[in-house]
Motif scaffolding. Structure first.
Motif, PDB file in Angstrom:
ATOM      1  N   LYS A 380       0.835  -1.206   0.000  1.00 38.10           N
ATOM      2  CA  LYS A 380       0.000   0.000   0.000  1.00 38.10           C
ATOM      3  C   LYS A 380       0.870   1.257   0.000  1.00 38.10           C
ATOM      4  O   LYS A 380       0.628   2.202  -0.775  1.00 38.10           O
ATOM      5  N   ARG A 384       0.949   4.122  -2.851  1.00 33.73           N
ATOM      6  CA  ARG A 384       0.510   5.468  -2.477  1.00 33.73           C
ATOM      7  C   ARG A 384       1.563   6.488  -2.898  1.00 33.73           C
ATOM      8  O   ARG A 384       1.237   7.616  -3.282  1.00 33.73           O
ATOM      9  N   PHE A 393      -5.354   6.015  -6.384  1.00 37.06           N
ATOM     10  CA  PHE A 393      -4.236   6.482  -5.556  1.00 37.06           C
ATOM     11  C   PHE A 393      -3.557   7.706  -6.165  1.00 37.06           C
ATOM     12  O   PHE A 393      -3.057   8.569  -5.448  1.00 37.06           O
ATOM     13  N   LYS A 397      -2.985  11.305  -4.424  1.00 32.18           N
ATOM     14  CA  LYS A 397      -1.657  11.918  -4.355  1.00 32.18           C
ATOM     15  C   LYS A 397      -1.689  13.371  -4.814  1.00 32.18           C
ATOM     16  O   LYS A 397      -0.967  14.225  -4.280  1.00 32.18           O
TER      17      LYS A 397
END
Length: 448
Positions: A380, A384, A393, A397
């Motif tokens: 993860k 990320r 994701f 971000k």
């Protein structure tokens, strides 16, 4: 003279009779010791454990649909047939029938649907004797499987992680001192990891193996590719020739043979697993090797290996918090399950099942949960920080500050180039008075 000649002729008759008797008995010496059935979503495997290499033939009958198998020189009905699980059922029943010759065995597979059979014999290996293997593939189109999460590949899509539970079915993997099968432990941990990934918004898990059946190594990566997997994790439990070694490790692809003793052990064990699983083309897929050789020239392999190594480092860091580690840095080996050039991948050895203490630990729910959590956190965190542009994701971000953990060999100029920012903006965002960085240092990455 006449008497001597008569005695000689009588002796020849006796020898001939004895030889014929011995020949018949040797020819009729085969036997079905046991029968095992492994249903899977796409096929059903039936394995006959034989005393010797079998000679066989088969044909189909209709109304009702049956596969009839004749095994030469195998008299009697020694083996009993297991009850077939209704899940993924292609075969209703296996039974004996009357053969044409008393010295043979005739088996009848009562089928529920038309099948394409792949039948072959296997020589003794590992815990098994000679075997006759039936891989029965359904000719009907598989039913649509329930999708855990919908995936929009155009925008805001999930990160898809393939979780491969090592071994399965005919191939038990390593066996612990108390009889624990590696295939059982790997499936349990893989399911726990999949549940965590599926519970995370923006991530989805797929599993090439969801039950107790064997899946060939190239098929595992093919299934991951079909589902457009972004990452591939193969879960295993280590073993060695002695019970002393302990601890987890994480493996990445090497383009050369492993140089460590345990690395060579793992490579050999992978080949052994293919034999146990009954792959008819073990070590003969030259076309696949040519494909790999060509793919190695492509940048995708370089990217996949680099990504796999970075995730492997993070997994080791997280696993060290919950278990002993046998190796504190990623290990490299030439493993088929890691050779997909377009999917970054790692192999996680969760511990040594050959160590009595670790075998007991690996069977516990609590320890399995901790291992699954450690792997989940690492994957993860990587995505990320490094999300595909069309993923959910990536959207997160853009809306949130970015951070980067400094690794060995990285500098401000390298990071500035990677993230498309200037060195001065990096220094300003992190209030740095010099260009010196420290391994493990967390840096905020300003917007470009």
């Amino acid at each position: 003279m006449t008497s001597d000649w008569y005695n000689i002729k009588s002796l020849f008759r006796v020898i001939t009779i004895v030889m014929m008797f011995v020949s018949v008995n040797l020819h009729a010496a085969n036997k079905i010791d046991s029968v095992r059935v492994w249903p899977s979503p796409e096929s059903t495997r039936v394995v006959l454990d034989m005393k010797e290499k079998p000679e066989y033939s088969y044909f189909f009958l209709k109304n009702p649909l049956r596969l009839v198998v004749d095994i030469k020189s195998t008299p009697g009905r020694a083996a009993t047939f297991p009850k077939i699980d209704k899940k993924h059922q292609l075969i209703k029943k296996i039974r004996y029938s009357t053969p044409k010759r008393k010295s043979d065995a005739r088996l009848v597979f009562e089928l529920l649907a038309p099948v394409k059979p792949v039948i072959f014999s296997l020589a003794p290996t590992g815990p098994y004797s000679d075997r006759l293997v039936f891989d029965l593939y359904s000719k009907e189109k598989p039913k649509a499987q329930t999708v855990v999460k919908s995936r929009d590949i155009s925008s805001d899509r999930d990160i898809v992680v393939a979780i491969d539970a090592g071994h399965g079915g005919e191939d038990p993997g390593s066996i612990g001192p108390s009889g624990t099968y590696e295939k059982t432990i790997t499936l349990q941990i893989a399911k726990r990891l999949a549940a965590k990934i599926n519970a995370e918004k923006g991530m989805s898990a797929i599993m090439p193996r969801t039950g107790d059946y064997y899946v060939k190594y190239n098929t595992r990566t093919q299934r991951a590719r079909t589902k457009k997997a972004d990452f591939f994790i193969s879960i295993h439990a280590d073993a060695f020739t002695s019970p002393q070694p302990r601890g987890g490790s994480v493996w990445v692809l090497s383009l050369r043979r492993a140089n460590s003793e345990i690395g060579k052990w793992i490579e050999n064990r992978e080949q052994h697993s293919e034999l146990l699983g009954g792959a008819a083309d073990v070590l003969k897929d030259t076309q696949q090797e040519r494909y790999l050789a060509q793919a190695l020239l492509d940048m995708s392999m370089d990217h996949s290996m680099k990504t796999g190594f970075e995730v492997a480092e993070d997994v080791i860091s997280e696993m060290r918090k919950v278990t002993r580690m046998h190796k504190k840095v990623p290990q490299a080996a030439s493993l088929a399950v890691l050779k997909s050039p377009d999917i970054p991948s790692i192999l996680v050895e969760t511990g040594f099942i050959s160590n009595p203490t670790e075998e007991r630990l690996l069977k516990t729910r609590d320890h399995q949960e901790k291992l699954a959590t450690a792997i989940f956190k690492s994957v993860k965190a990587y995505f990320r920080n490094n999300p595909p542009e069309d993923s959910y994701f990536a959207k997160l971000k853009k809306d949130q500050p970015r951070f980067h953990k400094v690794r060995s060999g990285e500098s401000l100029s390298v990071l500035a180039s990677r993230y498309g920012v200037t060195v001065s903006s990096l220094k300003k965002a992190n209030k740095l008075s010099s260009n010196t960085l420290y391994i493990g240092q967390n840096l905020a990455i300003p917007r470009s």
